[in-house]
Design a protein around this motif. Sequence first.
Motif, PDB file in Angstrom:
ATOM      1  N   LEU A  39      37.799  41.958  41.244  1.00 43.36           N
ATOM      2  CA  LEU A  39      39.231  42.109  41.527  1.00 43.36           C
ATOM      3  C   LEU A  39      39.687  41.100  42.585  1.00 43.36           C
ATOM      4  N   SER A  40      38.840  40.850  43.570  1.00 47.80           N
ATOM      5  CA  SER A  40      39.161  39.849  44.602  1.00 47.80           C
ATOM      6  C   SER A  40      39.268  38.450  43.997  1.00 47.80           C
ATOM      7  N   ILE A  41      38.385  38.147  43.073  1.00 50.86           N
ATOM      8  CA  ILE A  41      38.427  36.837  42.403  1.00 50.86           C
ATOM      9  C   ILE A  41      39.721  36.700  41.615  1.00 50.86           C
ATOM     10  N   MET A  42      40.134  37.788  40.959  1.00 53.43           N
ATOM     11  CA  MET A  42      41.399  37.742  40.229  1.00 53.43           C
ATOM     12  C   MET A  42      42.559  37.431  41.182  1.00 53.43           C
ATOM     13  N   VAL A  43      42.545  38.033  42.374  1.00 53.72           N
ATOM     14  CA  VAL A  43      43.587  37.759  43.364  1.00 53.72           C
ATOM     15  C   VAL A  43      43.503  36.295  43.792  1.00 53.72           C
ATOM     16  N   ASP A  44      42.295  35.794  44.051  1.00 51.18           N
ATOM     17  CA  ASP A  44      42.121  34.387  44.431  1.00 51.18           C
ATOM     18  C   ASP A  44      42.731  33.446  43.392  1.00 51.18           C
ATOM     19  N   ASN A  45      42.631  33.847  42.122  1.00 50.71           N
ATOM     20  CA  ASN A  45      43.135  33.013  41.027  1.00 50.71           C
ATOM     21  C   ASN A  45      44.594  33.310  40.661  1.00 50.71           C
ATOM     22  N   GLY A  46      45.246  34.152  41.463  1.00 47.27           N
ATOM     23  CA  GLY A  46      46.651  34.459  41.219  1.00 47.27           C
ATOM     24  C   GLY A  46      46.900  35.308  39.983  1.00 47.27           C
ATOM     25  N   ARG A  47      45.926  36.129  39.621  1.00 47.50           N
ATOM     26  CA  ARG A  47      46.021  36.945  38.399  1.00 47.50           C
ATOM     27  C   ARG A  47      46.176  38.439  38.689  1.00 47.50           C
ATOM     28  N   GLU A  48      46.700  38.777  39.870  1.00 47.85           N
ATOM     29  CA  GLU A  48      46.811  40.193  40.246  1.00 47.85           C
ATOM     30  C   GLU A  48      47.801  40.972  39.384  1.00 47.85           C
ATOM     31  N   THR A  49      48.690  40.284  38.674  1.00 41.35           N
ATOM     32  CA  THR A  49      49.613  40.998  37.782  1.00 41.35           C
ATOM     33  C   THR A  49      48.964  41.332  36.441  1.00 41.35           C
ATOM     34  N   LEU A  50      47.733  40.884  36.240  1.00 41.51           N
ATOM     35  CA  LEU A  50      47.039  41.105  34.969  1.00 41.51           C
ATOM     36  C   LEU A  50      46.024  42.247  35.008  1.00 41.51           C
ATOM     37  N   PHE A  51      45.940  42.966  36.122  1.00 44.35           N
ATOM     38  CA  PHE A  51      44.905  43.996  36.240  1.00 44.35           C
ATOM     39  C   PHE A  51      44.890  44.955  35.047  1.00 44.35           C
ATOM     40  N   LYS A  52      46.044  45.495  34.688  1.00 40.97           N
ATOM     41  CA  LYS A  52      46.081  46.490  33.605  1.00 40.97           C
ATOM     42  C   LYS A  52      45.725  45.866  32.260  1.00 40.97           C
ATOM     43  N   THR A  53      46.204  44.668  31.992  1.00 41.63           N
ATOM     44  CA  THR A  53      45.904  43.996  30.726  1.00 41.63           C
ATOM     45  C   THR A  53      44.415  43.662  30.639  1.00 41.63           C
ATOM     46  N   VAL A  54      43.823  43.224  31.745  1.00 37.66           N
ATOM     47  CA  VAL A  54      42.380  42.956  31.769  1.00 37.66           C
ATOM     48  C   VAL A  54      41.621  44.254  31.525  1.00 37.66           C
ATOM     49  N   TYR A  55      42.051  45.322  32.161  1.00 39.62           N
ATOM     50  CA  TYR A  55      41.406  46.631  31.985  1.00 39.62           C
ATOM     51  C   TYR A  55      41.439  47.062  30.518  1.00 39.62           C
ATOM     52  N   GLU A  56      42.596  46.945  29.884  1.00 39.39           N
ATOM     53  CA  GLU A  56      42.720  47.346  28.482  1.00 39.39           C
ATOM     54  C   GLU A  56      41.835  46.492  27.580  1.00 39.39           C
ATOM     55  N   SER A  57      41.772  45.188  27.845  1.00 39.48           N
ATOM     56  CA  SER A  57      40.906  44.302  27.066  1.00 39.48           C
ATOM     57  C   SER A  57      39.434  44.636  27.298  1.00 39.48           C
ATOM     58  N   PHE A  58      39.094  44.937  28.540  1.00 37.20           N
ATOM     59  CA  PHE A  58      37.731  45.331  28.890  1.00 37.20           C
ATOM     60  C   PHE A  58      37.336  46.603  28.130  1.00 37.20           C
ATOM     61  N   LEU A  59      38.240  47.591  28.103  1.00 35.25           N
ATOM     62  CA  LEU A  59      37.949  48.844  27.384  1.00 35.25           C
ATOM     63  C   LEU A  59      37.725  48.604  25.902  1.00 35.25           C
ATOM     64  N   ARG A  60      38.505  47.697  25.309  1.00 27.55           N
ATOM     65  CA  ARG A  60      38.313  47.384  23.884  1.00 27.55           C
ATOM     66  C   ARG A  60      36.919  46.806  23.644  1.00 27.55           C
ATOM     67  N   LEU A  61      36.457  45.964  24.550  1.00 29.39           N
ATOM     68  CA  LEU A  61      35.114  45.384  24.409  1.00 29.39           C
ATOM     69  C   LEU A  61      34.035  46.464  24.537  1.00 29.39           C
ATOM     70  N   VAL A  62      34.210  47.366  25.487  1.00 29.59           N
ATOM     71  CA  VAL A  62      33.254  48.470  25.667  1.00 29.59           C
ATOM     72  C   VAL A  62      33.258  49.361  24.425  1.00 29.59           C
ATOM     73  N   ASP A  63      34.448  49.703  23.943  1.00 30.03           N
ATOM     74  CA  ASP A  63      34.556  50.541  22.749  1.00 30.03           C
ATOM     75  C   ASP A  63      33.872  49.885  21.557  1.00 30.03           C
TER      76      ASP A  63
END
Length: 180
Positions: free
Chosen positions: A77-101
């Motif tokens: 999550l810190s790396i995402m902030v470093d890269n200016g992607r903090e507005t993508l947390f929920k979208t990353v989470y949803e994509s991550f869940l699809r991969l796990v599923d």
Amino acid sequence: MSKLSLARPYAKALFLAAQEKKILGPIREGFSRFILRLEEEPDARRLLAHPQVTLEDKKRIILSLAGDAHPYLKNFLSIMVDNGRETLFKTVYESFLRLVDEKEGWVEAVITTAKPLSKEEEQKIISLFQEKTGKTIRAKTRTDEALLGGVVVRIGDTLYDGSIRTQLVKLKERFLEKRA
């Protein structure tokens, strides 16, 4: 670039690393709690999206929201902030869940019918598509009176359209072809 196309590489990187380190469960649970807390805190979301809030302050916010999450997730999550992607947390989470599923053999299906289904009808449709896909189906149901009847099932990018509306359109097209 769309949020989803920006989020996918992050989700895949987290998924592959968590799978390799055998921490998929703790990462999924921690990420879930983090997203829930983030959704409950509109002020935190506003601060994370504000360009004048420093990276250090944004990291403090996410670490606070992450609570006792696995250190690997906090670092991610810190790396995402470093890269200016903090507005993508929920979208990353949803994509991550699809991969796990997908890894666990689950797939999400959206079943749309003209009228609400009984539990028995819903289960029959789920069973049919579990057989067809070889996956365990997690279903969401919707109603759309415009279908007239029948059923439309979307699984990922695949659409199975057995609606009366579509059948009527196809019948009309065949009729018009024969008249031409």
